[in-house]
Design an enzyme around this catalytic site. Sequence first.
Site, PDB file in Angstrom:
ATOM      1  N   LYS A   1      36.759  41.468  63.577  1.00 22.33           N
ATOM      2  CA  LYS A   1      36.424  40.140  63.062  1.00 22.33           C
ATOM      3  C   LYS A   1      34.914  39.891  63.154  1.00 22.33           C
ATOM      4  CE  LYS A   1      37.505  35.303  63.618  1.00 22.33           C
ATOM      5  NZ  LYS A   1      37.478  34.349  64.661  1.00 22.33           N
TER       6      LYS A   1
ATOM      7  N   PHE B  33      44.441  40.775  29.258  1.00 22.47           N
ATOM      8  CA  PHE B  33      44.082  39.363  29.164  1.00 22.47           C
ATOM      9  C   PHE B  33      42.567  39.246  29.257  1.00 22.47           C
ATOM     10  CE2 PHE B  33      47.586  36.220  29.379  1.00 22.47           C
ATOM     11  CZ  PHE B  33      48.648  37.090  29.298  1.00 22.47           C
TER      12      PHE B  33
ATOM     13  N   LYS C 294      37.955  48.386  26.219  1.00 28.84           N
ATOM     14  CA  LYS C 294      39.089  48.824  27.049  1.00 28.84           C
ATOM     15  C   LYS C 294      40.159  49.522  26.221  1.00 28.84           C
ATOM     16  CE  LYS C 294      37.412  45.788  30.223  1.00 28.84           C
ATOM     17  NZ  LYS C 294      37.287  45.464  31.581  1.00 28.84           N
TER      18      LYS C 294
ATOM     19  N   ASN D  45      41.452  34.584  44.296  1.00 29.88           N
ATOM     20  CA  ASN D  45      41.217  33.670  43.172  1.00 29.88           C
ATOM     21  C   ASN D  45      42.433  32.776  42.976  1.00 29.88           C
ATOM     22  OD1 ASN D  45      43.100  34.962  41.211  1.00 29.88           O
ATOM     23  ND2 ASN D  45      41.709  36.689  41.541  1.00 29.88           N
TER      24      ASN D  45
HETATM   25  O1  PMT Z   1      48.550  33.604  37.353  1.00 30.44           O
HETATM   26  P1  PMT Z   1      48.424  32.266  36.640  1.00 30.44           P
HETATM   27  O2  PMT Z   1      48.083  31.147  37.587  1.00 30.44           O
HETATM   28  O3  PMT Z   1      49.642  31.975  35.783  1.00 30.44           O
HETATM   29  O4  PMT Z   1      47.168  32.344  35.662  1.00 30.44           O
HETATM   30  C1  PMT Z   1      47.221  33.189  34.555  1.00 30.44           C
HETATM   31  C2  PMT Z   1      45.880  33.912  34.343  1.00 30.44           C
HETATM   32  C3  PMT Z   1      44.790  32.902  34.031  1.00 30.44           C
HETATM   33  C4  PMT Z   1      45.514  34.682  35.622  1.00 30.44           C
HETATM   34  C5  PMT Z   1      46.109  34.911  33.164  1.00 30.44           C
HETATM   35  O5  PMT Z   1      46.471  34.194  32.022  1.00 30.44           O
HETATM   36  C6  PMT Z   1      44.875  35.727  32.903  1.00 30.44           C
HETATM   37  O6  PMT Z   1      43.941  35.338  32.201  1.00 30.44           O
HETATM   38  N1  PMT Z   1      44.837  36.951  33.524  1.00 30.44           N
HETATM   39  C7  PMT Z   1      43.646  37.827  33.483  1.00 30.44           C
HETATM   40  C8  PMT Z   1      42.673  37.397  34.530  1.00 30.44           C
HETATM   41  C9  PMT Z   1      41.436  38.268  34.580  1.00 30.44           C
HETATM   42  O7  PMT Z   1      41.177  38.866  35.573  1.00 30.44           O
HETATM   43  O8  PMT Z   1      40.760  38.322  33.427  1.00 30.44           O
HETATM   44  P2  PMT Z   1      39.402  39.189  33.218  1.00 30.44           P
HETATM   45  O9  PMT Z   1      38.872  38.703  31.916  1.00 30.44           O
HETATM   46  O10 PMT Z   1      38.522  39.099  34.400  1.00 30.44           O
HETATM   47  O11 PMT Z   1      39.931  40.665  33.099  1.00 30.44           O
HETATM   48  C10 PMT Z   1      40.242  41.272  31.859  1.00 30.44           C
HETATM   49  C11 PMT Z   1      41.438  42.149  31.976  1.00 30.44           C
HETATM   50  O12 PMT Z   1      41.145  43.255  32.827  1.00 30.44           O
HETATM   51  C12 PMT Z   1      42.694  41.493  32.540  1.00 30.44           C
HETATM   52  O13 PMT Z   1      43.805  41.957  31.807  1.00 30.44           O
HETATM   53  C13 PMT Z   1      42.739  41.981  33.986  1.00 30.44           C
HETATM   54  O14 PMT Z   1      44.072  42.066  34.438  1.00 30.44           O
HETATM   55  C14 PMT Z   1      42.112  43.360  33.845  1.00 30.44           C
HETATM   56  N2  PMT Z   1      41.400  43.837  35.030  1.00 30.44           N
HETATM   57  C15 PMT Z   1      40.322  43.166  35.532  1.00 30.44           C
HETATM   58  C16 PMT Z   1      39.626  43.695  36.605  1.00 30.44           C
HETATM   59  C17 PMT Z   1      40.034  44.922  37.180  1.00 30.44           C
HETATM   60  N3  PMT Z   1      39.418  45.439  38.217  1.00 30.44           N
HETATM   61  N4  PMT Z   1      41.102  45.554  36.650  1.00 30.44           N
HETATM   62  C18 PMT Z   1      41.772  45.053  35.596  1.00 30.44           C
HETATM   63  O15 PMT Z   1      42.747  45.645  35.125  1.00 30.44           O
END
Ligand code: PMT
Length: 403
Positions: free
Chosen positions: A289, A324, A342, A212
């Site tokens: 591959k 986040f 969470k 991503n």
């Molecule tokens: O890295 P940059 O370019 O500076 O961009 C910053 C950002 C946009 C990546 C950052 O600000 C941000 O939003 N990070 C969270 C991205 C994300 O995956 O969001 P989500 O809404 O899909 O996930 C929710 C939360 O679960 C997040 O804290 C994520 O880290 C966590 N997660 C998600 C999936 C997973 N399998 N395990 C997790 O811990």
Amino acid sequence: MSNILVGVTGGIAAYKTAYLVREFIRARHNVKVVMTKKAESFVGHTTFEALSLNPVLREDNTPKPISHIDYALWADICIIAPATANIIGKINAGIADNELLSTILALKCPLVLAPAMNTNMYNNVIVQENIKSLQSKGIYMILPASGLLACQTEGEGKMQEPDIIAEKVLNILNNKNNLSLKVENDMLSGLTILITAGPTKEYFDPVRYITNESSGKMGYALAEEAHKMGANVILISGEVSIVSDIPNIHKVVSAEDMYNAFLSFYNDADIIIMAAAVADYAPVYENIKIKKNDDELTINLKKTKDILSYAGANKKDNQILVGFAAETNNMEEYAKQKLEKKNADIIAANDVSRKDIGFNSMDNEVTLFFADGHITHTGRQSKQDIAKIILAESAILHSEKNQ
Ligand code: PMT
């Protein structure tokens, strides 16, 4: 006492901006003014110099060749009043063909516009689209009132009165100042902070992967600011191009690697902040591959481990957990769901449909949803400043929990 930059553009309401400047001066703020050439045909620059006690940045008389940068960086907040249809369109298009527009492009502080124009112009679909587009980029609007306009028609388009504009601008400023006031230099000293950053890469054969747009800037800003604030930082990072000299960076590739690294460290953390963009699904891996045989290729995906959920389910009484939420729509609803599901203490939600914040940008703008129900908007700021706010809020929660 803050530094307020006032931009004046060419509309009859420009005379009211003199009263606006006086309101700010009366409230003991420093004021500087930038005027367009058209604005000077409504009110002379000497009026603003006399009121603001500072030289006005003008088209024909710039104090220095690069004054627009000095003025932009000096400002804690910038208000354009009146904001004409022309300036609104040009800001939205990123045009910088005068001193005011160049200054606006260089701002690092909140920008507020107080539009004023004829009703038909205001209701024009292009102007409305420009206003909405600017709002979606985090620019504040103090929308006009209805009333008798200079063109002798009644309708929407009248600039709000100076006292109302002043109050709204000062509220935005106070919110910003209150957030940064909470930041103290050593407020994380003695604490261990575990941070995740960057993207994960999910290989589906030895040379191809799904990933991503995350650059790691948000997570690294958190780690570097936490380090400066005295924390013992553990950073688990996906593959990024950032070079940082903070100690204790653990590089990982996939969501599974990130989960395993997380398991090794989370027990000792006082505060956990998960800024990484972890893949929700990973492809089923082929050892060799994949050959280009068919017109279509189906890749099967399976759910990855949700690290934030794991952290929430296993959270210790003394730990603070910050997740986040990267959303493109229904931000509040989804963020609140994540907060609860969470078991997080704070969810920092950002709008990743915007290009000026979120993924791979220098700035971010987050809304913090707290477990006790209160909500804080940061406004658009550098990722470093956003990091400081998140860290300060986490430190405060941690000390409340551990009294
Ligand atoms: O890295 P940059 O370019 O500076 O961009 C910053 C950002 C946009 C990546 C950052 O600000 C941000 O939003 N990070 C969270 C991205 C994300 O995956 O969001 P989500 O809404 O899909 O996930 C929710 C939360 O679960 C997040 O804290 C994520 O880290 C966590 N997660 C998600 C999936 C997973 N399998 N395990 C997790 O811990």
